[in-house]
Design an enzyme around this catalytic site. Structure first.
Site, PDB file in Angstrom:
ATOM      1  CD  GLN A  62      37.016  73.564  21.906  1.00 48.92           C
ATOM      2  OE1 GLN A  62      37.362  72.851  22.830  1.00 48.92           O
ATOM      3  NE2 GLN A  62      37.786  74.508  21.422  1.00 48.92           N
ATOM      4  NE  ARG A  74      43.560  83.763  13.277  1.00 51.68           N
ATOM      5  CZ  ARG A  74      43.215  84.253  14.470  1.00 51.68           C
ATOM      6  NH1 ARG A  74      43.499  83.590  15.568  1.00 51.68           N
ATOM      7  NH2 ARG A  74      42.574  85.406  14.544  1.00 51.68           N
ATOM      8  CG  HIS A  77      48.747  76.497  15.862  1.00 54.22           C
ATOM      9  ND1 HIS A  77      47.728  77.380  15.627  1.00 54.22           N
ATOM     10  CD2 HIS A  77      49.841  77.243  16.122  1.00 54.22           C
ATOM     11  CE1 HIS A  77      48.184  78.617  15.741  1.00 54.22           C
ATOM     12  NE2 HIS A  77      49.466  78.562  16.037  1.00 54.22           N
ATOM     13  CE  LYS A  86      43.333  71.984  14.912  1.00 52.29           C
ATOM     14  NZ  LYS A  86      44.248  73.077  14.550  1.00 52.29           N
ATOM     15  CG  HIS A 133      45.116  73.429  10.548  1.00 54.94           C
ATOM     16  ND1 HIS A 133      44.449  74.450  11.214  1.00 54.94           N
ATOM     17  CD2 HIS A 133      44.624  73.429   9.289  1.00 54.94           C
ATOM     18  CE1 HIS A 133      43.583  75.004  10.391  1.00 54.94           C
ATOM     19  NE2 HIS A 133      43.671  74.416   9.217  1.00 54.94           N
ATOM     20  CE1 TYR A 145      41.155  76.744  13.059  1.00 58.72           C
ATOM     21  CE2 TYR A 145      39.576  78.275  13.991  1.00 58.72           C
ATOM     22  CZ  TYR A 145      40.779  78.035  13.371  1.00 58.72           C
ATOM     23  OH  TYR A 145      41.608  79.082  13.058  1.00 58.72           O
TER      24      TYR A 145
END
Length: 191
Positions: A62, A74, A77, A86, A133, A145
């Site tokens: 993805q 942000r 996570h 990632k 991250h 990403y």
């Protein structure tokens, strides 16, 4: 393409070589052959015994992109279960990218690093499973990403970007933080 290891075993920084001329520039943002050869060549010795050799370009399923204004934070996570790898880059602008090691048996557990990602050097950072991250936009920025697992919201984990135990020194005062990130608890709550 230059590949640099970091203080967090398994986290790699890929820096491509852009070609500039009167029109602007051209750079390859991803090359599966180079990625796979790099991972195979590194082996476990160059990543302090952390085996990332099973990760291949074909594992990335993805691509996502976010746009943030200067000062937006942000993060932080991560994913529970098998985690998530990632490959992150900044397509426009600049960000202070922050990676935190949360692997249970890691000698750098709880430590973090900063990697500047921007549209000048075109660096990518490979973040293997077992890390948190996040980033702060230093300018208006688009972050891309490449992720190796479909998103499953039931596996989402979050830690406060202001967690005193992490002591992350952000580059700017935070201008905007999502309600989810503002409500995230300390790292100690997920350990």
């Amino acid at each position: 393409m230059q590949v640099t290891t970091t203080e967090l075993a398994g986290v790699l920084v890929f820096t491509p070589t852009p070609h500039h001329d009167d029109r602007g520039f051209f750079t390859r943002t991803f090359d599966a052959e180079i990625f796979d050869a790099t991972i195979a060549d590194l082996g476990t010795a160059a990543t302090a015994g952390i085996d990332i050799t099973g990760l291949t370009a074909a594992d990335f399923l993805q691509d996502s992109q976010s746009r943030s204004g200067a000062g937006v934070v942000r993060g932080m996570h991560g994913r529970s279960g098998a985690g998530e790898a990632k490959l992150v880059r900044c397509a426009h602008g600049a960000v202070d990218d922050v990676i935190v090691d949360i692997r249970p048996d890691s000698p750098t557990r709880g430590q973090h690093i900063h990697v500047r990602l921007d549209d000048v050097d075109f660096r990518h950072v490979l973040i293997p499973p077992g890390f948190l991250h996040g980033f702060q936009a230093l300018t208006d920025a688009d972050v891309c990403y490449r992720i190796n697992r479909p998103h499953d919201p039931t596996e989402d984990i979050g830690v406060s970007y202001l967690d005193a135990d992490l002591a992350i020194e952000w580059s700017l005062p935070a201008t905007v933080v999502s309600p989810r990130d503002a409500a995230a608890g300390p790292l100690s709550a997920i350990w």
